[in-house]
Design a protein around this motif. Structure first.
Motif, mmCIF file in Angstrom:
data_model
loop_
_atom_site.group_PDB
_atom_site.id
_atom_site.type_symbol
_atom_site.label_atom_id
_atom_site.label_comp_id
_atom_site.label_asym_id
_atom_site.label_seq_id
_atom_site.Cartn_x
_atom_site.Cartn_y
_atom_site.Cartn_z
ATOM 1 N N ASN A 168 23.093 -14.945 -75.761
ATOM 2 C CA ASN A 168 23.100 -13.857 -76.732
ATOM 3 C C ASN A 168 22.305 -12.685 -76.185
ATOM 4 O OD1 ASN A 168 24.639 -15.106 -78.759
ATOM 5 N ND2 ASN A 168 22.869 -16.208 -79.534
ATOM 6 N N GLY A 169 22.302 -11.581 -76.905
ATOM 7 C CA GLY A 169 21.451 -10.470 -76.517
ATOM 8 C C GLY A 169 22.191 -9.156 -76.475
ATOM 9 N N PHE A 170 21.734 -8.287 -75.585
ATOM 10 C CA PHE A 170 22.264 -6.944 -75.462
ATOM 11 C C PHE A 170 23.413 -6.923 -74.449
ATOM 12 C CE2 PHE A 170 17.955 -6.691 -77.010
ATOM 13 C CZ PHE A 170 18.116 -5.887 -78.123
ATOM 14 N N PRO A 171 24.201 -5.841 -74.431
ATOM 15 C CA PRO A 171 25.501 -5.868 -73.749
ATOM 16 C C PRO A 171 25.518 -6.478 -72.357
ATOM 17 C CG PRO A 171 25.305 -3.827 -74.971
ATOM 18 C CD PRO A 171 23.977 -4.534 -75.112
ATOM 19 N N GLU A 172 24.623 -6.059 -71.457
ATOM 20 C CA GLU A 172 24.705 -6.524 -70.075
ATOM 21 C C GLU A 172 24.346 -7.997 -69.914
ATOM 22 O OE1 GLU A 172 23.144 -2.198 -69.801
ATOM 23 O OE2 GLU A 172 22.954 -3.924 -71.130
ATOM 24 N N GLN A 173 23.531 -8.526 -70.810
ATOM 25 C CA GLN A 173 23.081 -9.904 -70.640
ATOM 26 C C GLN A 173 23.938 -10.904 -71.402
ATOM 27 O OE1 GLN A 173 19.523 -9.093 -73.764
ATOM 28 N NE2 GLN A 173 19.067 -10.665 -72.320
ATOM 29 N N VAL A 174 24.802 -10.430 -72.275
ATOM 30 C CA VAL A 174 25.621 -11.332 -73.082
ATOM 31 C C VAL A 174 26.607 -12.085 -72.193
ATOM 32 C CG1 VAL A 174 27.430 -11.417 -74.842
ATOM 33 C CG2 VAL A 174 25.413 -9.991 -75.190
ATOM 34 N N GLN A 175 26.797 -13.344 -72.513
ATOM 35 C CA GLN A 175 27.800 -14.153 -71.828
ATOM 36 C C GLN A 175 28.692 -14.824 -72.865
ATOM 37 O OE1 GLN A 175 25.629 -16.830 -69.308
ATOM 38 N NE2 GLN A 175 25.070 -15.245 -67.845
ATOM 39 N N PHE A 176 29.987 -14.763 -72.608
ATOM 40 C CA PHE A 176 30.977 -15.472 -73.405
ATOM 41 C C PHE A 176 31.663 -16.502 -72.513
ATOM 42 C CE2 PHE A 176 30.942 -11.107 -75.241
ATOM 43 C CZ PHE A 176 30.616 -11.407 -76.561
ATOM 44 N N ASP A 177 32.405 -17.385 -73.134
ATOM 45 C CA ASP A 177 33.274 -18.278 -72.380
ATOM 46 C C ASP A 177 34.636 -18.281 -73.071
ATOM 47 O OD1 ASP A 177 34.348 -20.038 -70.646
ATOM 48 O OD2 ASP A 177 32.831 -21.595 -70.880
ATOM 49 N N SER A 178 35.487 -17.379 -72.608
ATOM 50 C CA SER A 178 36.852 -17.216 -73.111
ATOM 51 C C SER A 178 36.897 -16.829 -74.585
ATOM 52 C CB SER A 178 37.658 -18.497 -72.881
ATOM 53 O OG SER A 178 37.708 -18.804 -71.511
ATOM 54 N N PRO A 179 36.418 -15.636 -74.921
ATOM 55 C CA PRO A 179 36.574 -15.163 -76.297
ATOM 56 C C PRO A 179 38.052 -14.904 -76.586
ATOM 57 C CG PRO A 179 35.786 -13.385 -74.893
ATOM 58 C CD PRO A 179 35.778 -14.633 -74.051
ATOM 59 N N VAL A 180 38.532 -15.349 -77.746
ATOM 60 C CA VAL A 180 39.971 -15.255 -78.021
ATOM 61 C C VAL A 180 40.302 -14.458 -79.275
ATOM 62 C CG1 VAL A 180 40.539 -17.382 -76.815
ATOM 63 C CG2 VAL A 180 39.955 -17.471 -79.248
ATOM 64 N N ALA A 181 39.307 -14.118 -80.072
ATOM 65 C CA ALA A 181 39.594 -13.358 -81.293
ATOM 66 C C ALA A 181 38.421 -12.465 -81.624
ATOM 67 C CB ALA A 181 39.886 -14.294 -82.464
ATOM 68 N N VAL A 182 38.728 -11.308 -82.205
ATOM 69 C CA VAL A 182 37.700 -10.388 -82.673
ATOM 70 C C VAL A 182 38.221 -9.713 -83.937
ATOM 71 C CG1 VAL A 182 38.537 -8.562 -81.122
ATOM 72 C CG2 VAL A 182 36.235 -8.418 -82.094
ATOM 73 N N LYS A 183 37.368 -9.622 -84.940
ATOM 74 C CA LYS A 183 37.709 -8.940 -86.182
ATOM 75 C C LYS A 183 36.515 -8.113 -86.629
ATOM 76 C CE LYS A 183 41.754 -10.920 -86.479
ATOM 77 N NZ LYS A 183 42.992 -10.153 -86.230
ATOM 78 N N ILE A 184 36.779 -7.049 -87.356
ATOM 79 C CA ILE A 184 35.717 -6.195 -87.873
ATOM 80 C C ILE A 184 35.293 -6.724 -89.240
ATOM 81 C CG2 ILE A 184 35.087 -3.855 -88.550
ATOM 82 C CD1 ILE A 184 37.283 -2.866 -86.626
ATOM 83 N N SER A 185 33.990 -6.971 -89.399
ATOM 84 C CA SER A 185 33.496 -7.476 -90.674
ATOM 85 C C SER A 185 33.429 -6.346 -91.691
ATOM 86 C CB SER A 185 32.106 -8.093 -90.504
ATOM 87 O OG SER A 185 31.121 -7.072 -90.369
ATOM 88 N N ARG A 186 33.233 -6.700 -92.938
ATOM 89 C CA ARG A 186 33.150 -5.694 -93.994
ATOM 90 C C ARG A 186 31.919 -4.808 -93.831
ATOM 91 N NH1 ARG A 186 36.731 -6.259 -98.164
ATOM 92 N NH2 ARG A 186 38.110 -8.060 -97.961
ATOM 93 N N GLU A 187 30.926 -5.277 -93.087
ATOM 94 C CA GLU A 187 29.737 -4.466 -92.820
ATOM 95 C C GLU A 187 29.885 -3.638 -91.555
ATOM 96 O OE1 GLU A 187 26.355 -7.026 -92.789
ATOM 97 O OE2 GLU A 187 26.429 -7.396 -94.953
ATOM 98 N N GLY A 188 31.031 -3.752 -90.887
ATOM 99 C CA GLY A 188 31.284 -2.965 -89.682
ATOM 100 C C GLY A 188 30.869 -3.633 -88.397
ATOM 101 N N ASP A 189 30.349 -4.868 -88.483
ATOM 102 C CA ASP A 189 30.015 -5.616 -87.272
ATOM 103 C C ASP A 189 31.272 -6.300 -86.739
ATOM 104 O OD1 ASP A 189 27.292 -4.913 -87.529
ATOM 105 O OD2 ASP A 189 26.999 -6.535 -88.983
ATOM 106 N N LEU A 190 31.168 -6.944 -85.588
ATOM 107 C CA LEU A 190 32.321 -7.611 -84.987
ATOM 108 C C LEU A 190 32.132 -9.122 -85.020
ATOM 109 C CD1 LEU A 190 33.031 -5.348 -81.865
ATOM 110 C CD2 LEU A 190 34.025 -5.210 -84.158
ATOM 111 N N LEU A 191 33.100 -9.801 -85.595
ATOM 112 C CA LEU A 191 33.145 -11.259 -85.594
ATOM 113 C C LEU A 191 33.949 -11.696 -84.376
ATOM 114 C CD1 LEU A 191 34.066 -11.564 -89.352
ATOM 115 C CD2 LEU A 191 31.882 -12.313 -88.377
ATOM 116 N N ILE A 192 33.422 -12.635 -83.603
ATOM 117 C CA ILE A 192 34.038 -13.016 -82.332
ATOM 118 C C ILE A 192 34.184 -14.532 -82.282
ATOM 119 C CG2 ILE A 192 33.842 -12.898 -79.816
ATOM 120 C CD1 ILE A 192 31.648 -10.624 -80.508
#
Length: 733
Positions: free
Chosen positions: A696-720
């Motif tokens: 977790n963390g800020f953009p450069e340090q974040v690591q995912f492993d095959s993210p497959v979906a993203v949606k915008i939450s009602r608060e404007g954040d991103l669900l991944i």
């Protein structure tokens, strides 16, 4: 592909990754960021973990009470000189098993035991208990005075030093003394390795353990006469001048104390009083640790080492975990940095200074060891510290990624968010009431996240396959009896009805508010995602027929875009072409999102592109490039490149979301990144460094492993949906 789709290959890879390689992923992630904790469930268990960092058998140990700080802090230079750990004791030997277990396992039979404090702090029953273990009474040395100031003075007298330099700290509180203790211990410290390096360079620098006294003085009242007498009675002629590093501002050590030293200390150097202070404990700590003369390991690695290779973190709000840790920091000649959950600006400034001194990237950044568990130093604090040290970036107004739900283990378990288990989830949606719904694909269930816990909304399983994974089915009925088969995309209308792309069943399923599951459409070929249109119709990506469908609430459907494909060996090959309706071609489209003015945005996975479909069915390409086919497949080769949309490159993008302003967010699956396409069509990386992991963390340090979906939450954040990590992540702005 000829005989299997991108999604099928993704599933096989994910099975082997989760079952075989996941521990390796965790290890690699930790090694890259160089983060670790030394901790236990109590201060004494934490002490034991820190003590184990002193390898092998030791000649000496230093014991003191774990109920208070003064004796321990004054003893840090002594423990460093004795090259052994500082062990904390409970009120009785029976309650001090962590310390006694360490002594039994690691202290030489004829080793020496130094006991700081009088019999009130460390009763004689401890000496008896040590004798019962076989240690000699003559090798036990009590160092004590009638109060904390006299004990610190007795420790100073035990130290080997020339009497020319001292740290003067307040004895009524711990933060300043904690910050100064490592510096007092390491003053004059020259390791054997450092001595040998400079010898090879033709310079004489004999090894030395160093160490100067930490003198405790009261914040109120005069400096005790015993301290003045000690300073004036130290051996040496009148040419030996004495200097004092006064730690803390005038509220901590009043100016009157310094005037007393000037008038009463006989050999005080003309400029022998130097006050080191900040506006608060963190400011003082920052001033102490920022001096470039205090820490510099650039001599390592044949003179190419980074100046600050290791940093220890300690709570600035409490003392126990840092007591033994200060000795370990001194042993490694590393700074002890005070933090709290808010990470004070003074600490941030210090860490930024360390980054600038190191001027290295993440592969060679400073290692960080936190003294204490997450209740002492939060995971969020660790993340911020790691980001500053590895990237030197500002944390102001930056998005950050955190885990919303999931333990990271492959499985099926409802309950508390961080303990819940998923099995390669695929789809995500948020209801009007804020409940987040997840298509838990390989568990063949629909899950809900709300109120800090995960629960099952619908779906059941009755068997396992050869991999031990649940086997899906096809059955309508009550939620607890209904069967799904690899559900993927889902959407929730304002009334709370859930629509599910039940992929392996080739169906669109409906879960009403009462929990009843029905089938709206069947006979499709691998539907992957769906959205609600402005007039209540559904739009669906039918992945293996390479088209976008429009479905009404009665289950009637029509093709909006995509068609004219070639059938080879009973397999429908996708293609790539912009155009109107069925003249356009897709290649296993997956993610789908509704944008401004009713336009649909499609993750055209096999074509490595993001496409746009107008309400009338006109298809255009928004972003992505590539024309080189992957051998024996229908796919174009993917890549990674930010920049203007039609020059940018993706690697099997799967998920997509669009804001009301027209910003497009893409789950770029095999690039392990979250990408952003501006309303002007420029692609940039929003989060993820391209390495598969779960940081977790800020953009450069974040690591995912095959993210497959993203949606915008009602608060404007991103669900991944981070599929191979079996996690639901959240990007907060």
């Amino acid at each position: 592909m000829k005989k299997s789709s991108y999604r099928h290959v993704l599933l096989l890879i994910s099975l082997s990754a989760c079952l075989v390689l996941q521990p390796l992923f965790v290890f690699a992630s930790q090694a890259t960021n160089q983060l670790e904790r030394l901790y236990g469930n109590t201060r004494f268990q934490t002490m034991a973990q820190i003590a184990l960092m002193f390898p092998g058998i030791v000649d000496n140990v230093v014991l003191t009470t774990g109920s208070n700080f003064p004796d321990a802090l004054a003893g840090v230079p002594l423990a460093h000189q004795k090259q052994g750990p500082l062990l904390l004791l409970e009120s009785t030997p029976e309650l001090s098993q962590e310390a006694f277990n360490y002594i039994k396992a690691h202290l030489k039979p004829n080793g020496h035991i130094y006991i700081l404090g009088g019999t009130v702090a460390v009763p004689d029953q401890f000496l008896t208990a040590l004798e019962n273990l076989g240690f000699k009474r003559e090798n036990m040395h009590r160092i004590a005075g009638y109060d904390r100031y006299e004990t610190a003075l007795a420790i100073a007298q035990e130290l080997q030093h020339d009497g020319s330099e001292f740290y003067l700290v307040q004895g009524d509180n711990f933060p300043d003394a904690l910050s100064a203790s490592v510096l007092a211990a390491t003053t004059g410290y020259v390791s054997v390795d450092k001595s040998n390096y400079f010898k090879a360079e033709g310079q004489t620098l004999p090894p030395s353990l160093g160490g100067i006294p930490l003198i405790l003085v009261p914040s109120k009242g005069a400096i005790p006469d015993s301290i003045i007498q000690y300073l004036n009675s130290l051996p040496g002629d009148n040419t030996l001048k004495q200097t004092f590093h006064v730690v803390g501002g005038t509220a901590v050590i009043p100016e009157e104390r310094l005037l007393q030293l000037k008038s009463q200390v006989k050999r005080l150097a003309p400029d022998g009083l130097t006050r080191i202070s900040g506006d608060n404990r963190y400011g003082t700590m920052g001033q102490l640790n920022a001096l470039t003369s205090n820490f510099n390991a650039s001599w390592q690695n044949e003179g190419s080492g980074i100046p600050i290779p290791h940093i220890y973190l300690a709570s600035g709000e409490n003392f126990p975990d840092a007591l033994t840790g200060a000795v370990l920091a001194a042993k490694n000649e590393a700074p002890l940095v005070l933090v709290n959950d808010l990470l004070p600006q003074e600490t941030i400034d210090l860490l930024m200074g360390y980054f600038e001194r190191n001027q290295r990237g993440i592969q060679q950044g400073a290692a960080v060891t936190a003294l204490g568990g997450s209740s002492v130093i939060s995971d969020k604090t660790m993340t911020v510290v790691s980001y500053i040290l590895n990237y030197g970036g500002s944390i102001t107004n930056q998005p950050s990624v955190q885990t919303l739900a999931g333990s990271g283990r492959l499985g099926y378990l409802d309950g508390q968010n961080q303990r819940a288990e998923f099995a390669m989830p695929s789809g995500i949606a948020e209801a009007k009431d804020g409940t987040v719904y997840v298509a838990d694909t390989q568990n063949h269930r629909i899950r809900a996240i709300s109120g800090g816990s995960v629960r099952t909304v619908a779906g059941a399983t009755t068997a396992k396959d050869d991999y031990g994974m649940s086997v899906g089915g096809f059955q309508d009925g009550p939620a607890t009896q209904a069967l799904f088969n690899q559900p993927k995309g889902l959407v929730v209308d304002d009334g709370g009805t859930i629509f599910v792309a039940d992929s392996a069943n080739g169906a669109i399923r409906v879960i009403d508010k009462s929990g009843q599951v029905t089938t709206l459409v069947k006979g499709l070929k691998a539907p992957s995602d769906l959205v609600l249109g402005t007039k209540g119709d559904l739009y669906v990506t039918e992945t293996l027929n390479h088209r976008i469908l429009k479905v009404d609430r009665n289950g009637n459907w029509s093709v909006l875009a995509g068609g004219g494909y070639e059938m080879r060996n009973n397999w429908l090959f996708g293609g790539y072409a912009d155009g109107q309706g069925e003249q356009a071609r897709f290649n296993e489209p997956s993610g789908l999102a509704l944008g401004p003015q009713g336009f649909l945005y499609v993750a055209d996975t096999g074509n490595q592109r993001i496409r746009v479909v107008s309400p009338q069915g006109e298809v255009t390409t928004l972003a992505g490039s590539g024309s080189t086919p992957i051998v024996d497949t229908t796919y174009y080769k993917g890549g990674f490149q930010d920049g203007p949309g039609l020059n940018a490159q993706f690697h099997f993008p799967s998920g997509i979301a669009v804001s009301a302003e027209g910003t497009v967010y893409v789950a770029d699956t095999y690039n392990h990144r979250l990408r952003e396409i501006s309303p002007l069509g420029v692609v940039k990386t929003l989060a993820g460094n391209g390495l598969h992991g779960k940081e977790n963390g800020f953009p450069e340090q974040v690591q995912f492993d095959s993210p497959v979906a993203v949606k915008i939450s009602r608060e404007g954040d991103l669900l991944i949906v981070d599929q191979f990590n079996n996690l639901i992540r959240l990007l907060k702005w």
